[in-house]
Design an enzyme around this catalytic site. Structure first.
Site, PDB file in Angstrom:
ATOM      1  N   TYR A   1      -9.894  -1.333  -0.553  1.00 20.20           N
ATOM      2  CA  TYR A   1      -8.673  -0.950  -1.315  1.00 20.20           C
ATOM      3  C   TYR A   1      -9.086   0.686  -1.667  1.00 20.20           C
ATOM      4  O   TYR A   1      -8.134   1.498  -1.574  1.00 20.20           O
ATOM      5  CB  TYR A   1      -8.455  -1.783  -2.359  1.00 20.20           C
ATOM      6  CG  TYR A   1      -7.256  -1.569  -3.159  1.00 20.20           C
ATOM      7  CD1 TYR A   1      -6.112  -1.967  -2.664  1.00 20.20           C
ATOM      8  CD2 TYR A   1      -7.089  -0.456  -4.342  1.00 20.20           C
ATOM      9  CE1 TYR A   1      -4.669  -1.442  -3.381  1.00 20.20           C
ATOM     10  CE2 TYR A   1      -6.201  -0.238  -4.941  1.00 20.20           C
ATOM     11  CZ  TYR A   1      -5.083  -0.492  -4.451  1.00 20.20           C
ATOM     12  OH  TYR A   1      -3.778  -0.377  -5.180  1.00 20.20           O
TER      13      TYR A   1
ATOM     14  N   GLY B   1      -4.828 -12.758  -5.181  1.00 18.83           N
ATOM     15  CA  GLY B   1      -3.704 -12.254  -4.399  1.00 18.83           C
ATOM     16  C   GLY B   1      -2.179 -12.119  -4.984  1.00 18.83           C
ATOM     17  O   GLY B   1      -1.308 -11.544  -4.489  1.00 18.83           O
TER      18      GLY B   1
ATOM     19  N   HIS C   1       0.758  -1.158  -0.005  1.00 16.78           N
ATOM     20  CA  HIS C   1       0.046  -0.164  -0.118  1.00 16.78           C
ATOM     21  C   HIS C   1       0.717   1.166   0.001  1.00 16.78           C
ATOM     22  O   HIS C   1       0.477   2.207   0.627  1.00 16.78           O
ATOM     23  CB  HIS C   1      -0.942  -0.133   1.385  1.00 16.78           C
ATOM     24  CG  HIS C   1      -2.086  -0.992   0.963  1.00 16.78           C
ATOM     25  ND1 HIS C   1      -3.306  -0.638   0.257  1.00 16.78           N
ATOM     26  CD2 HIS C   1      -2.144  -2.254   1.600  1.00 16.78           C
ATOM     27  CE1 HIS C   1      -4.137  -1.625   0.221  1.00 16.78           C
ATOM     28  NE2 HIS C   1      -3.478  -2.842   0.649  1.00 16.78           N
TER      29      HIS C   1
ATOM     30  N   SER D   1      -1.697 -11.370  -8.192  1.00 19.06           N
ATOM     31  CA  SER D   1      -1.807 -10.550  -9.516  1.00 19.06           C
ATOM     32  C   SER D   1      -2.001 -11.258 -10.949  1.00 19.06           C
ATOM     33  O   SER D   1      -1.361 -11.154 -11.705  1.00 19.06           O
ATOM     34  CB  SER D   1      -0.446  -9.887  -9.618  1.00 19.06           C
ATOM     35  OG  SER D   1      -0.370  -8.674  -9.062  1.00 19.06           O
ATOM     36  N   SER D   2      -3.084 -12.049 -10.679  1.00 16.59           N
ATOM     37  CA  SER D   2      -3.520 -12.722 -11.764  1.00 16.59           C
ATOM     38  C   SER D   2      -3.840 -11.829 -12.832  1.00 16.59           C
ATOM     39  O   SER D   2      -3.555 -11.879 -14.129  1.00 16.59           O
ATOM     40  CB  SER D   2      -4.426 -13.675 -11.420  1.00 16.59           C
ATOM     41  OG  SER D   2      -5.629 -13.208 -10.834  1.00 16.59           O
TER      42      SER D   2
ATOM     43  N   GLY E   1      -7.893 -14.310  -8.655  1.00 14.33           N
ATOM     44  CA  GLY E   1      -8.416 -13.891  -7.501  1.00 14.33           C
ATOM     45  C   GLY E   1      -7.423 -14.049  -6.250  1.00 14.33           C
ATOM     46  O   GLY E   1      -8.054 -13.951  -4.961  1.00 14.33           O
TER      47      GLY E   1
ATOM     48  N   ASP F   1       2.214  -4.195  -9.705  1.00 18.46           N
ATOM     49  CA  ASP F   1       1.811  -5.381  -9.909  1.00 18.46           C
ATOM     50  C   ASP F   1       2.332  -5.381 -11.662  1.00 18.46           C
ATOM     51  O   ASP F   1       3.116  -6.439 -12.032  1.00 18.46           O
ATOM     52  CB  ASP F   1       0.404  -5.688  -9.943  1.00 18.46           C
ATOM     53  CG  ASP F   1       0.018  -5.706  -8.517  1.00 18.46           C
ATOM     54  OD1 ASP F   1       0.962  -5.661  -7.612  1.00 18.46           O
ATOM     55  OD2 ASP F   1      -1.333  -5.894  -8.193  1.00 18.46           O
TER      56      ASP F   1
HETATM   57  C1  GLA Z   1      -2.878  -4.247  -5.295  1.00 18.08           C
HETATM   58  C2  GLA Z   1      -2.694  -3.392  -6.080  1.00 18.08           C
HETATM   59  C3  GLA Z   1      -0.955  -2.700  -6.285  1.00 18.08           C
HETATM   60  C4  GLA Z   1      -0.628  -2.431  -4.888  1.00 18.08           C
HETATM   61  C5  GLA Z   1      -1.306  -3.530  -3.763  1.00 18.08           C
HETATM   62  C6  GLA Z   1      -1.184  -3.066  -2.277  1.00 18.08           C
HETATM   63  O1  GLA Z   1      -1.934  -5.512  -5.607  1.00 18.08           O
HETATM   64  O2  GLA Z   1      -2.784  -3.847  -7.748  1.00 18.08           O
HETATM   65  O3  GLA Z   1      -0.840  -1.522  -6.810  1.00 18.08           O
HETATM   66  O4  GLA Z   1      -1.427  -1.232  -4.054  1.00 18.08           O
HETATM   67  O5  GLA Z   1      -2.513  -4.058  -3.906  1.00 18.08           O
HETATM   68  O6  GLA Z   1       0.405  -2.834  -1.980  1.00 18.08           O
END
Ligand code: GLA
Length: 389
Positions: A229, A130, A39, A132-133, A128, A178
């Site tokens: 988020y 976490g 974040h 980054s698919s 989904g 990501d």
């Molecule tokens: C997700 C978002 C990223 C980043 C993270 C938290 O993966 O796509 O850009 O903000 O959350 O670090």
């Protein structure tokens, strides 16, 4: 056969079946785990992700005969037809195809003029979860379209394009971590990104004989994730405005405390997380450079506490994994990774203790949370690339 080729093969095979012809171009892009720096990207801070060796493949061929773009998901068995010249609201909301259509639309906005294209995608990155698919899907699409158009974007421009596509077409106000990780990662290295000027440094990861990095997928994704988020991002951005700075990197904790009356409690806590997390990320990159795994692990654990207590983006499942991991012999450190509210936690573990620690964490999680976690050994891998077909 490596995972890399396995998803390309699946996509290629599904393409022939669905479109009745052979692909001419292929590319793949990896998922990621973030080691530390959570974040922080959307307020110009530091992040330290690695690409993992689970990838998403995109393969395709132009089709000048039949107008219109078509994309098939080998994983979902679904084909979607779209017009990248149309507005985002013309595709059904929530569709995975929005990530593909968004990338095509953003390329067209840049003045690229691709002919109608048929694509097939197949992913080994859990959807989904976490890892980054979605960035892997967007970046794999951009990479195969680059090959098909015979043109390339710079790495940073490509990351920003995929980020815009995700923001505009999937409605996710994501940062750029990501996409940068999926594009610029190097095998055996973590990627230190300065999200203010988008400069990078490849920092060597410990060798496999020094440390094992294990990903634990909670297999939960809480429904509030997307809204929360966006709220955290808005709170950080308001803190930036109130404090009159460009980035939360420019402030100290003392300055946040001094502005306490101008900030809401949530804004103050979020800002505090970001300020301390940026410091931890810089320190963690130093620890990695000097091979100080104990220090790196301490920073991971502090990061988790800050995400749980100040940023408030953890959840019972993630806290449980981190609690059991932290109590195991041989674990340097553990933390949630990614946006939070479910998804994955990571632990850095002494190789000789890895099997027993992993077992203890998985059993503890099952007993406390009443479900199984998935265990994924992570190796720092290379970013997106075209694949010869
Ligand atoms: C997700 C978002 C990223 C980043 C993270 C938290 O993966 O796509 O850009 O903000 O959350 O670090």
């Amino acid at each position: 056969m490596s995972t890399h080729n396995a998803c390309v093969e699946r996509a290629r095979e599904a393409f022939s079946r669905v479109f009745g012809t052979r692909v001419t171009h292929a590319a793949s892009a990896p998922g990621r785990v973030n080691l530390i720096g959570e974040h922080t990207d959307y307020t110009g801070g530091y992040v330290l992700p690695i690409a993992i060796d689970l990838r998403c493949a995109a393969v395709g061929k132009t089709n000048e005969v039949r107008p219109g773009w078509r994309v098939h998901s080998a994983d979902l068995g679904e084909t979607v037809e779209f017009d990248p010249h149309a507005e985002p609201d013309q595709l059904p909301g929530g569709s995975w195809a929005r990530y593909v259509a968004g990338v095509a639309a953003e390329l067209i906005k840049l003045g690229w003029n691709p002919p109608p294209i048929e694509l097939c995608v197949a992913s080994d990155v859990p959807l989904g979860g976490g890892l980054s698919s979605s960035a892997a899907l967007g970046v794999a699409t951009a990479t195969v379209l680059e090959s098909m158009c015979g043109r390339t974007l710079s790495a940073v421009d490509k990351a920003l394009l995929c980020q815009r596509a995700e923001q505009a077409w999937a409605g996710v106000p994501c940062g750029v971590m990501d996409q940068m990780a999926a594009i610029m990662s190097r095998q055996g290295h973590a990627l230190l990104i300065d999200c203010r000027d988008l400069t990078i440094e490849h920092v060597p990861m410990p060798s496999e004989s020094d440390a094992a990095l294990v990903v634990f997928n909670t297999n939960v994704r809480h429904a509030l994730a997307a809204g929360e988020y966006a709220r955290r991002r808005a709170a950080c951005e308001r803190a930036v405005r109130v404090l009159g700075v460009k980035s939360l990197r420019d402030v100290t904790i003392a300055r946040i405390d001094a502005a306490a009356t101008a900030l809401s409690e949530v804004e103050r806590r979020c800002a505090r997380h970001v300020v301390t997390e940026n410091q931890r990320t810089v320190a963690a990159a130093n620890a990695l450079r000097s091979g100080d795994l104990a220090e790196f692990g301490r920073l991971m654990s502090q990061s988790h506490a800050s995400l749980r207590d100040d940023m408030s983006v953890s959840c019972q499942e993630l806290d449980t994994l981190v609690e059991f991991a932290s109590a195991c012999e041989g674990v340097y450190g553990a933390r949630m990774t990614g946006a939070g509210f479910g998804g994955c936690a990571i632990a850095l573990i002494e190789p000789s203790k890895c099997a027993s620690a992993t077992e203890t964490i998985a059993v503890g999680y099952r007993q406390r949370c009443g479900r199984d976690c998935s265990i994924i050994p992570a190796r720092a891998s290379a970013g997106a690339c075209p694949v010869t077909v």
